[in-house]
Design a protein around this motif. Structure first.
Motif, PDB file in Angstrom:
ATOM      1  N   PHE A 200       0.870  -1.188   0.000  1.00 18.88           N
ATOM      2  CA  PHE A 200       0.000   0.000   0.000  1.00 18.88           C
ATOM      3  C   PHE A 200       0.906   1.236   0.000  1.00 18.88           C
ATOM      4  O   PHE A 200       1.819   1.317   0.799  1.00 18.88           O
ATOM      5  CB  PHE A 200      -0.860   0.088   1.270  1.00 18.88           C
ATOM      6  CG  PHE A 200      -1.803  -1.058   1.501  1.00 18.88           C
ATOM      7  CD1 PHE A 200      -1.967  -2.074   0.574  1.00 18.88           C
ATOM      8  CD2 PHE A 200      -2.555  -1.107   2.668  1.00 18.88           C
ATOM      9  CE1 PHE A 200      -2.849  -3.122   0.794  1.00 18.88           C
ATOM     10  CE2 PHE A 200      -3.440  -2.141   2.903  1.00 18.88           C
ATOM     11  CZ  PHE A 200      -3.586  -3.154   1.971  1.00 18.88           C
TER      12      PHE A 200
ATOM     13  N   GLY B 179     -13.866  -3.350  -1.209  1.00 18.50           N
ATOM     14  CA  GLY B 179     -13.101  -2.846  -2.346  1.00 18.50           C
ATOM     15  C   GLY B 179     -12.651  -1.412  -2.155  1.00 18.50           C
ATOM     16  O   GLY B 179     -11.849  -0.905  -2.917  1.00 18.50           O
TER      17      GLY B 179
ATOM     18  N   HIS C 264     -12.299 -11.957  -1.690  1.00 25.05           N
ATOM     19  CA  HIS C 264     -11.354 -10.880  -1.975  1.00 25.05           C
ATOM     20  C   HIS C 264     -10.178 -11.493  -2.698  1.00 25.05           C
ATOM     21  O   HIS C 264      -9.200 -11.878  -2.089  1.00 25.05           O
ATOM     22  CB  HIS C 264     -10.864 -10.232  -0.685  1.00 25.05           C
ATOM     23  CG  HIS C 264     -11.971  -9.613   0.097  1.00 25.05           C
ATOM     24  ND1 HIS C 264     -12.251  -8.284   0.070  1.00 25.05           N
ATOM     25  CD2 HIS C 264     -12.892 -10.163   0.903  1.00 25.05           C
ATOM     26  CE1 HIS C 264     -13.299  -8.034   0.832  1.00 25.05           C
ATOM     27  NE2 HIS C 264     -13.702  -9.170   1.346  1.00 25.05           N
TER      28      HIS C 264
HETATM   29  P1  AMP Z   1     -11.590  -3.833   1.426  1.00 26.27           P
HETATM   30  O1  AMP Z   1     -12.448  -2.708   0.954  1.00 26.27           O
HETATM   31  O2  AMP Z   1     -11.254  -3.679   2.834  1.00 26.27           O
HETATM   32  O3  AMP Z   1     -12.230  -5.121   1.066  1.00 26.27           O
HETATM   33  O4  AMP Z   1     -10.194  -3.774   0.647  1.00 26.27           O
HETATM   34  C1  AMP Z   1     -10.078  -4.024  -0.716  1.00 26.27           C
HETATM   35  C2  AMP Z   1      -8.677  -4.367  -1.143  1.00 26.27           C
HETATM   36  O5  AMP Z   1      -7.865  -3.211  -1.197  1.00 26.27           O
HETATM   37  C3  AMP Z   1      -7.941  -5.369  -0.272  1.00 26.27           C
HETATM   38  O6  AMP Z   1      -7.373  -6.330  -1.124  1.00 26.27           O
HETATM   39  C4  AMP Z   1      -6.866  -4.555   0.405  1.00 26.27           C
HETATM   40  O7  AMP Z   1      -5.716  -5.312   0.634  1.00 26.27           O
HETATM   41  C5  AMP Z   1      -6.592  -3.459  -0.590  1.00 26.27           C
HETATM   42  N1  AMP Z   1      -6.189  -2.172   0.008  1.00 26.27           N
HETATM   43  C6  AMP Z   1      -6.660  -1.623   1.155  1.00 26.27           C
HETATM   44  N2  AMP Z   1      -6.085  -0.420   1.356  1.00 26.27           N
HETATM   45  C7  AMP Z   1      -5.242  -0.207   0.329  1.00 26.27           C
HETATM   46  C8  AMP Z   1      -4.365   0.874  -0.022  1.00 26.27           C
HETATM   47  N3  AMP Z   1      -4.277   1.962   0.716  1.00 26.27           N
HETATM   48  N4  AMP Z   1      -3.632   0.739  -1.157  1.00 26.27           N
HETATM   49  C9  AMP Z   1      -3.761  -0.374  -1.930  1.00 26.27           C
HETATM   50  N5  AMP Z   1      -4.571  -1.416  -1.660  1.00 26.27           N
HETATM   51  C10 AMP Z   1      -5.311  -1.327  -0.550  1.00 26.27           C
END
Ligand code: AMP
Length: 450
Positions: free
Chosen positions: A88, A115, A381
């Motif tokens: 990230f 997402g 995911h």
């Molecule tokens: P979520 O909405 O929590 O399901 O997260 C969606 C995806 O985004 C997951 O695969 C996380 O690992 C990824 N993710 C979360 N925060 C970040 C970030 N700041 N930069 C890149 N990927 C991220």
């Protein structure tokens, strides 16, 4: 975190100035009159954490206008190290909007879908708080400081995994409590070491509370994820019990996320939070930018042939096929199993162990296609899913957004194909309204109908 309650008011106005217009913040002063009970003695077992020479110099992220870096949030080094490992760089919009407040101890309610990065948003808040406020006194087993509840087992497993990834350089322990798998095993784990974060489905958590195998009176942060889905699934009485088992809202931080803010959800947030920061993300943008959405108009009896042909094409490297009901999912799975396409099924009627192993095989690329219901599909995911196929259009337009969000993740683009027929095409209007965008309907390529 309790000292933070007194600092909150000072930081609110300056942080609010930076919020985009679509997001609102309000929070009155909070009286923190109740005192926490004294901690009881029991030696704390330390998790072994590999000593590392890691420093922020190894995680260089250039400043970018309009985007926050995790570096700007003063997170502990151990968390930054884990963030760097995860790749990230910049905060996602919801993280950027919510973290300045939640890291300061504010309650928050977020309208956000999977997402958007909401999981990391609440986990970083929790981990930061636990690390900055270590309990030096001895603690009891089975008394977590953070509890996260989510409606499905898959989602709980995903959150627990994210929590483990983000806390891997700390001595914090994460445990997961889900139904459908061995209670005794979970109990043993929870009794064998101090647990800091519990991630659970409501039903299993209630089982633990009822049998007095877990206490929530030391909880400092309560996270309620996918509140709207918990309402839909009839979990709210259980969630209420869980909330009641936690310290009063003045004595905890509450973070609540929901894909929609219905009146029912908002009523619950009023009961469970104190002047929360309210963040609303535009979910549709996430989907529209990264997913090429197609709608094929076909006769109901041609749907399976078209599906089979889509899935066998070289364009599809991995796909999720959504159906509205369990029986449809099973029917599709059975018919697809007779074709050369490798497939698995995820739905409520599949035993938990089987679901876990199916998901694992899908992640590893051993299965090309997953057939799923909306509820089971929420917890998927997996990056790199090339296609989402809607075998039927979902009855709830929000489910459409959830479904197509399974592809086009992590900066990739994906394709969604909805098979609309005379029975469900009328639902397109509501879906378009929810998306704020018109969907073009087309005939499938002739090769798909043969
Ligand atoms: P979520 O909405 O929590 O399901 O997260 C969606 C995806 O985004 C997951 O695969 C996380 O690992 C990824 N993710 C979360 N925060 C970040 C970030 N700041 N930069 C890149 N990927 C991220």
């Amino acid at each position: 975190m309790f000292s933070k309650w007194f600092e909150k008011k000072d930081t609110a106005s300056s942080a609010a100035d930076n919020l985009p217009a679509t997001q609102s913040i309000s929070r009155a002063d909070t009286a923190d009159s109740e005192q926490r009970p004294a901690k009881k003695s029991r030696p704390r077992r330390k998790k072994r954490v590999a000593k590392s020479q890691w420093s922020l110099a190894q995680f260089q992220v250039p400043e970018k206008e309009g985007q926050s870096r995790f570096h700007d949030l003063e997170l502990p080094l151990s968390i930054m190290h884990a963030i760097a490992d995860l790749g990230f760089e910049y905060c996602s919009p919801i993280q950027q909007a919510v973290l300045p407040y939640t890291l300061d101890g504010y309650d928050a309610i977020g309208k956000a879908q999977t997402g958007t990065g909401k999981t990391a948003a609440f986990l970083l808040t929790a981990l930061n708080d636990l690390l900055n406020n270590p309990i030096e006194d001895e603690r009891f087993m089975a008394e977590p400081r953070v509890v996260v509840i989510a409606p499905t087992r898959e989602l709980v497993m995903q959150i627990a995994k994210d929590a483990q990834d983000l806390s891997k350089y700390t001595d914090l322990n994460v445990e997961m409590l889900i139904g459908g798998v061995d209670y005794a095993g979970q109990l043993k784990r929870i009794q064998s070491r101090i647990v800091d974060i519990v991630v659970a489905t409501p039903g299993r958590l209630i089982d633990f509370l009822t049998r007095n195998d877990l206490k929530l009176d030391q909880v400092e942060i309560l996270v309620i994820d996918e509140a709207d889905r918990m309402l839909d699934m009839g979990f709210i009485p259980q969630v209420r019990r869980i909330v009641r088992a936690c310290p009063a809202k003045q004595n905890r931080q509450t973070l609540l996320f929901s894909a929609t803010f219905t009146d029912d959800v908002l009523r619950l947030t009023e009961q469970w939070t104190i002047d929360p920061v309210k963040i609303e993300m535009e979910p549709d943008r996430v989907a529209a930018d990264t997913v090429n959405q197609k709608v094929y108009m076909i006769a109901a009896e041609d749907k399976f042939t078209v599906l089979k042909n889509i899935l066998s094409s070289d364009e599809v490297s991995s796909a999720i096929v959504f159906a509205n009901r369990r029986d449809q999912t099973r029917w599709l799975y059975e018919r697809l199993s007779k074709t050369p396409v490798t497939c698995g099924m995820l739905s409520g009627e599949v035993a938990q162990q089987k679901r876990t192993s199916t998901l694992k095989r899908f992640k590893e690329g051993k299965i090309k296609v997953l057939v799923a219901t909306d509820v089971a599909g929420r917890g998927i995911h997996v990056n790199g899913i090339s296609h989402v196929i809607n075998y039927n259009l979902p009855e709830d337009p929000e489910d459409y957004v959830h479904r197509i969000g399974r592809t086009g993740r992590a900066g990739e683009t994906g394709t969604s194909i909805s098979l609309a027929c005379e029975d469900d095409a009328f639902m397109l209007l509501d879906i378009e309204a929810a998306l704020g965008q018109k969907l073009d309907c087309e005939q499938p390529p002739p090769s798909y109908t043969e």
